[in-house]
Design a protein around this motif. Structure first.
Motif, mmCIF file in Angstrom:
data_model
loop_
_atom_site.group_PDB
_atom_site.id
_atom_site.type_symbol
_atom_site.label_atom_id
_atom_site.label_comp_id
_atom_site.label_asym_id
_atom_site.label_seq_id
_atom_site.Cartn_x
_atom_site.Cartn_y
_atom_site.Cartn_z
ATOM 1 N N GLU A 1 0.860 -1.188 0.104
ATOM 2 C CA GLU A 1 -0.255 -0.017 0.231
ATOM 3 C C GLU A 1 0.826 1.329 0.051
ATOM 4 N N GLN A 2 2.054 1.176 0.642
ATOM 5 C CA GLN A 2 2.804 2.361 0.781
ATOM 6 C C GLN A 2 3.687 2.505 -0.660
ATOM 7 N N GLY A 3 3.685 1.633 -1.739
ATOM 8 C CA GLY A 3 4.280 1.441 -2.856
ATOM 9 C C GLY A 3 5.820 1.133 -2.763
ATOM 10 N N ARG A 4 6.131 0.320 -1.740
ATOM 11 C CA ARG A 4 7.600 0.261 -1.540
ATOM 12 C C ARG A 4 7.896 -1.151 -2.607
ATOM 13 N N CYS A 5 6.751 -1.969 -2.751
ATOM 14 C CA CYS A 5 6.962 -3.064 -3.733
ATOM 15 C C CYS A 5 5.478 -3.502 -4.286
ATOM 16 N N GLU A 6 5.783 -4.315 -5.499
ATOM 17 C CA GLU A 6 4.407 -4.819 -5.921
ATOM 18 C C GLU A 6 4.356 -6.317 -5.218
ATOM 19 N N ILE A 7 5.289 -6.848 -4.860
ATOM 20 C CA ILE A 7 5.125 -8.188 -4.208
ATOM 21 C C ILE A 7 6.112 -8.151 -3.046
ATOM 22 N N ALA A 8 5.514 -8.749 -1.986
ATOM 23 C CA ALA A 8 6.336 -8.995 -0.835
ATOM 24 C C ALA A 8 6.591 -10.733 -0.494
ATOM 25 N N VAL A 9 7.822 -11.099 -0.464
ATOM 26 C CA VAL A 9 7.979 -12.461 0.096
ATOM 27 C C VAL A 9 8.736 -12.551 1.300
ATOM 28 N N VAL A 10 8.061 -12.814 2.481
ATOM 29 C CA VAL A 10 8.601 -12.492 3.795
ATOM 30 C C VAL A 10 8.974 -13.733 4.180
ATOM 31 N N SER A 11 10.518 -13.925 4.767
ATOM 32 C CA SER A 11 11.014 -15.190 4.636
ATOM 33 C C SER A 11 10.625 -15.266 6.462
#
Length: 310
Positions: A213-223
């Protein structure tokens, strides 16, 4: 033409050895060392190559360690563009204590890289990325490089119309700006980005959504370590379980996971299945000794096991 180009601003010559027992104030006679090219992006490029996809690693190199990294990459058949610098490329030491099964990792600081050499690295990246499918910026930043350096990388990939994959931590992560296609933070790094502790799964999911939502990324893969990974996009949230293996070392697992995700995407897998393939690659790296990375046959076997378990 390299399908995946990586940038490593703080490469390292990784040295792995073992000893029966570590004790203070004595000369410790270690076993024959293993030398590997290291640093986030270099590891990703090596793992991508091991998984059968062409890669090219861009990195600054100086001194004997820098020369040896280039030599080792040539031996592996990994493409590279080593940008000469006046400083000395760092070394890192991984010592396995056989008596306890513990590992000790000693990470030295990188050289100071001035503005001229920084720009030469960015120019080399821009040239290499023209025909690439993905650009990976991975690892810490050495002395002399501003905290917003990865935002500059994002500007380059944006101009070229390329997907930027970012895997870093600390201030370099916080100041990376927009323009990132896929971000791969750990849970601790996710907490740093959202600015508060994360206490349960719902808060993990909320935090991952916040990045998008903040525009930091389109996809987040959290380990999530032994709990696998959290895959978040604007449309969905999915949890993917870890694979249980007999771990020899955690060195290179995150880099192998990222390489596996990208190779999965290049193979035409869905984002979810590519992430599952990345988890298999990360698990395969746990099977390797010292500073070795994943092997293709292990990755394929583990991935098939995960598919069969669904």
């Amino acid at each position: 033409m390299a399908k995946i180009v990586t940038l490593t601003m703080n490469p390292a010559l990784d040295i792995a050895t073992s000893i029966e027992r570590i004790v203070p104030d004595r000369k410790l006679r270690c076993d024959t060392p293993r030398y590997d090219p290291g640093g986030g992006g270099i590891n990703v490029a090596r793992a991508v190559h091991a998984l059968g996809v062409e890669s090219l690693a861009v990195f600054p190199a100086g001194g004997a360690a820098g020369e040896l990294i280039s030599h080792l990459l040539r031996q592996e058949g990994v493409g590279y563009n080593a940008v000469p610098i006046s400083g000395f490329t760092r070394e890192s030491l991984n010592v396995a204590e056989r008596e306890s099964g513990q590992q000790y990792r000693f990470i030295l600081p990188g050289p100071e890289i001035d503005g001229r050499d920084q720009q030469r690295c960015l120019d080399a990246l821009a040239g290499a990325a023209v025909d690439a499918d993905y650009v990976v910026a991975s690892g810490s930043l050495p002395r002399g490089i501003p905290e917003d350096f990865y935002a500059r990388v994002g500007e380059i990939t944006g101009r070229l119309g390329k997907h930027l994959i970012l895997d870093t931590s600390g201030p370099a992560l916080r100041h990376a700006g927009a323009g990132v296609y896929l971000l791969k933070p750990s849970l601790g790094e996710l907490e740093g980005l959202v600015g508060h502790p994360i206490r349960d799964e719902r808060e993990e999911e909320d935090a991952a959504r916040t990045l998008i939502e903040q525009g930091r990324c389109e996809i987040a893969v959290v380990s999530l370590g032994a709990r696998g990974a959290l895959l978040a996009t604007r449309q969905s949230i999915e949890r993917l379980p870890a694979l249980q293996v007999a771990s020899k070392t955690a060195v290179g697992a995150g880099d192998s996971m990222l390489a596996g995700i990208l190779v999965g995407l290049i193979r035409g897998l869905s984002l979810s299945e590519a992430t599952r393939f990345g988890i298999a690659a990360g698990a395969a790296a746990l099977l390797a000794a010292g500073t070795q990375l994943c092997r293709l046959d292990d990755v394929e076997r583990l991935y098939q096991e995960s598919v069969n378990a669904v």
